[in-house]
Structure formats: structure tokens, C-alpha cells
Design a protein around this motif. Structure first.
Motif, PDB file in Angstrom:
ATOM      1  N   ARG A 169       0.818  -1.215   0.000  1.00 48.37           N
ATOM      2  CA  ARG A 169       0.000   0.000   0.000  1.00 48.37           C
ATOM      3  C   ARG A 169       0.850   1.262   0.000  1.00 48.37           C
ATOM      4  O   ARG A 169       0.332   2.371   0.051  1.00 48.37           O
ATOM      5  CB  ARG A 169      -0.938  -0.015   1.221  1.00 48.37           C
ATOM      6  N   GLU A 170       2.175   1.085  -0.009  1.00 49.28           N
ATOM      7  CA  GLU A 170       3.131   2.200  -0.068  1.00 49.28           C
ATOM      8  C   GLU A 170       2.907   3.184   1.080  1.00 49.28           C
ATOM      9  O   GLU A 170       2.919   4.406   0.892  1.00 49.28           O
ATOM     10  CB  GLU A 170       3.051   2.913  -1.419  1.00 49.28           C
ATOM     11  N   LEU A 171       2.712   2.627   2.271  1.00 45.37           N
ATOM     12  CA  LEU A 171       2.535   3.456   3.457  1.00 45.37           C
ATOM     13  C   LEU A 171       3.893   3.977   3.932  1.00 45.37           C
ATOM     14  O   LEU A 171       4.912   3.299   3.812  1.00 45.37           O
ATOM     15  CB  LEU A 171       1.858   2.647   4.570  1.00 45.37           C
ATOM     16  N   THR A 172       3.881   5.177   4.490  1.00 44.71           N
ATOM     17  CA  THR A 172       5.125   5.827   4.905  1.00 44.71           C
ATOM     18  C   THR A 172       5.485   5.451   6.340  1.00 44.71           C
ATOM     19  O   THR A 172       4.660   5.539   7.248  1.00 44.71           O
ATOM     20  CB  THR A 172       4.987   7.354   4.809  1.00 44.71           C
ATOM     21  N   THR A 173       6.716   5.012   6.535  1.00 48.02           N
ATOM     22  CA  THR A 173       7.248   4.738   7.876  1.00 48.02           C
ATOM     23  C   THR A 173       8.637   5.346   7.980  1.00 48.02           C
ATOM     24  O   THR A 173       9.294   5.604   6.964  1.00 48.02           O
ATOM     25  CB  THR A 173       7.337   3.227   8.151  1.00 48.02           C
ATOM     26  N   TRP A 174       9.091   5.554   9.197  1.00 44.92           N
ATOM     27  CA  TRP A 174      10.424   6.118   9.385  1.00 44.92           C
ATOM     28  C   TRP A 174      11.508   5.126   8.985  1.00 44.92           C
ATOM     29  O   TRP A 174      12.512   5.497   8.396  1.00 44.92           O
ATOM     30  CB  TRP A 174      10.620   6.524  10.851  1.00 44.92           C
ATOM     31  N   LEU A 175      11.296   3.863   9.341  1.00 48.43           N
ATOM     32  CA  LEU A 175      12.269   2.817   9.036  1.00 48.43           C
ATOM     33  C   LEU A 175      11.580   1.697   8.259  1.00 48.43           C
ATOM     34  O   LEU A 175      10.396   1.430   8.486  1.00 48.43           O
ATOM     35  CB  LEU A 175      12.881   2.238  10.316  1.00 48.43           C
TER      36      LEU A 175
ATOM     37  N   ALA B  73       6.621   2.449  16.448  1.00 50.64           N
ATOM     38  CA  ALA B  73       6.135   3.612  15.710  1.00 50.64           C
ATOM     39  C   ALA B  73       7.007   3.922  14.505  1.00 50.64           C
ATOM     40  O   ALA B  73       6.516   4.432  13.490  1.00 50.64           O
ATOM     41  CB  ALA B  73       6.072   4.831  16.633  1.00 50.64           C
ATOM     42  N   ALA B  74       8.312   3.617  14.590  1.00 54.37           N
ATOM     43  CA  ALA B  74       9.219   3.906  13.482  1.00 54.37           C
ATOM     44  C   ALA B  74       9.016   2.943  12.317  1.00 54.37           C
ATOM     45  O   ALA B  74       9.190   3.324  11.157  1.00 54.37           O
ATOM     46  CB  ALA B  74      10.669   3.849  13.961  1.00 54.37           C
ATOM     47  N   CYS B  75       8.630   1.695  12.641  1.00 54.33           N
ATOM     48  CA  CYS B  75       8.543   0.662  11.605  1.00 54.33           C
ATOM     49  C   CYS B  75       7.132   0.407  11.101  1.00 54.33           C
ATOM     50  O   CYS B  75       6.964  -0.223  10.043  1.00 54.33           O
ATOM     51  CB  CYS B  75       9.132  -0.652  12.126  1.00 54.33           C
ATOM     52  N   LEU B  76       6.119   0.860  11.838  1.00 56.85           N
ATOM     53  CA  LEU B  76       4.737   0.604  11.457  1.00 56.85           C
ATOM     54  C   LEU B  76       3.962   1.920  11.393  1.00 56.85           C
ATOM     55  O   LEU B  76       4.199   2.813  12.224  1.00 56.85           O
ATOM     56  CB  LEU B  76       4.076  -0.346  12.461  1.00 56.85           C
ATOM     57  N   PRO B  77       3.042   2.069  10.458  1.00 57.86           N
ATOM     58  CA  PRO B  77       2.320   3.352  10.309  1.00 57.86           C
ATOM     59  C   PRO B  77       1.194   3.506  11.327  1.00 57.86           C
ATOM     60  O   PRO B  77       0.629   2.516  11.824  1.00 57.86           O
ATOM     61  CB  PRO B  77       1.758   3.260   8.890  1.00 57.86           C
ATOM     62  N   GLY B  78       0.870   4.757  11.640  1.00 55.28           N
ATOM     63  CA  GLY B  78      -0.324   5.055  12.430  1.00 55.28           C
ATOM     64  C   GLY B  78      -0.231   4.779  13.908  1.00 55.28           C
ATOM     65  O   GLY B  78      -1.255   4.722  14.585  1.00 55.28           O
TER      66      GLY B  78
END
Length: 229
Positions: free
Chosen positions: A154-160, A204-209
Motif C-alpha cells: 500500500r506504499e505506506l510511509t514509515t520512518w524505518l 512507531a518507526a517501523c509501522l504506520p499510524g
């Protein structure tokens, strides 16, 4: 009578909680929940409860952001806690998900001046999460692999970006940490709070939301610490 908060962990706990309240509203707005209120999308909610019009939902988010900002700034905290708790429960009637319920119950406990209730809720959350993950086979890494695949597809944005190959080991480490952190919070609060900060920062860095949930956990973890001297 104004809410008395000593400088130190308790003060930072309320500040983080305020950020969590504002972050939750902003995250919902960004995620497009207005589509539910406009009748365009199906939301996860109790169907027998009334659905706010779009303007009402926007107003509710603005109230949450204002209450969160007041909490974070240390202004009228007793009023801010009560307003934030009421707004959080009102928001749950519009869309439900677990981290919002956790935030709402935490706000309610502190609005009732019961930090012990908030702390016990976090310990219970860890125990329930650990039990459910064991039951669902999280240990094998299959669940985390499926989640990471959804994030990628889904091309979700995460920090890592956590590689799929790391999922089995990461799952075992996460389960071990979720067993160790509550025990440490209970017996060695400073170690427990440090562990909670590192563990949930990783989530939180590896998973969105997950930032509203992460901030809420950090806020409650600080309640385990004694005042600074």
C-alpha cells in the motif's frame, strides 16, 4: 481547585498525553475519516449511534487539538483533561479502534485523578497483548510478515523499513520485550520506562499510524517514576 502537578515525570506525562490527543485527531483527519461522516465510506463504529455531520466531526477534532495543546502547554489541565476525555469518547462513537479507546480510558482515569488506574490499565494492556499474540501465532513471524507486506504493497510511509526476512526475529524480540517491560515497570520503574520508550519508538518507526498510541504509552510509563529530586 487547579490540578496540582509536580515538576518532573508527572508533568512530562501530561505533556505527552496532550500531544497524543492532538496527534490522534490530526491522524484521523489525514486518514480521511470525513468520508464516513459524509456517507461515502463505511467506518468501524456502532451503527446504532448517531453519525455527526462533517462540520460536527471537524469541530470535534478542533476541540481535541485545543484540549491536547492545553495539556501539553500546562494550561488549565483539569479542564483540558475533562474536555479531552469527553471528546475522545465522543470520537469513539464515530469510529472505533483500539488505540483510541486506550487513550480515552487513560484520559478518563487521569481526569478522575486516578493515576494508579491508568498505570494498571497499561499493565493489563501488555498482558492482554502478549496473550493474544501468543494465541495468534505471532511468535513465528507470520503475522508481522503479513503486516509488513501490507505496508509495502500500500506504499505506506514509515520512518524505518523493516526487511521481511527480519520479521521472525523481530517478532520474538517484541514478544520478549512486551513480557519484560510491564514486569520492569512494576519492579524497576526506571528500567521499565526506558524499555517502554525504546520498544514503542521501534513500533512507531517501523509501522504506520502508531504515534498517538506510542505517545500515550510513554505518558503512562512516566507515571511509574517517582518525582525528580
Amino acid at each position: 481547585m487547579p490540578l496540582k502537578i509536580e515538576r518532573g515525570p508527572r508533568d512530562w506525562s501530561y505533556r505527552l498525553l496532550g500531544l497524543a490527543v492532538a496527534a490522534m485527531a490530526l491522524q484521523e483527519a489525514e486518514a480521511g475519516h470525513l468520508g464516513v461522516n459524509a456517507g461515502l465510506l463505511y467506518g468501524r463504529r456502532a451503527g446504532f449511534l448517531p453519525l455527526l455531520p462533517v462540520a460536527g466531526m471537524i469541530a470535534l477534532w478542533l476541540i481535541q487539538i485545543a484540549a491536547g495543546a492545553a495539556l501539553a502547554a500546562g494550561w488549565k489541565r483539569r479542564i483540558a483533561l475533562s474536555v479531552a476525555a469527553a471528546a475522545a469518547f465522543a470520537s469513539l462513537t464515530q469510529s472505533y479502534f483500539n488505540q483510541k479507546m486506550f487513550l480515552a480510558l487513560t484520559l478518563l482515569a487521569l481526569a478522575l485523578e486516578s493515576p494508579e488506574l491508568a498505570k494498571n490499565q497499561l499493565l493489563l494492556l501488555y498482558a492482554a497483548t502478549f496473550a493474544f499474540k501468543l494465541r495468534d501465532g505471532f511468535w513465528s513471524g507470520a503475522s508481522l510478515t503479513a503486516t509488513l507486506e501490507q505496508v509495502r504493497d500500500r506504499e505506506l510511509t514509515t520512518w524505518l523499513t523493516l526487511p521481511l526476512a527480519a520479521a521472525p526475529l523481530a517478532s520474538k524480540l517484541a514478544l520478549a520485550a512486551e513480557a519484560a517491560v510491564p514486569l520492569a515497570l512494576w519492579k524497576k520503574p526506571r528500567w521499565g520506562a526506558a524499555g517502554a520508550f525504546v520498544l514503542h519508538l521501534g513500533f512507531a518507526a517501523c509501522l504506520p499510524g502508531l504515534w498517538p498510541f506510542t505517545l500515550t504509552v510513554w505518558a503512562v510509563a512516566l507515571l511509574f517514576l517517582p518525582p525528580f529530586r
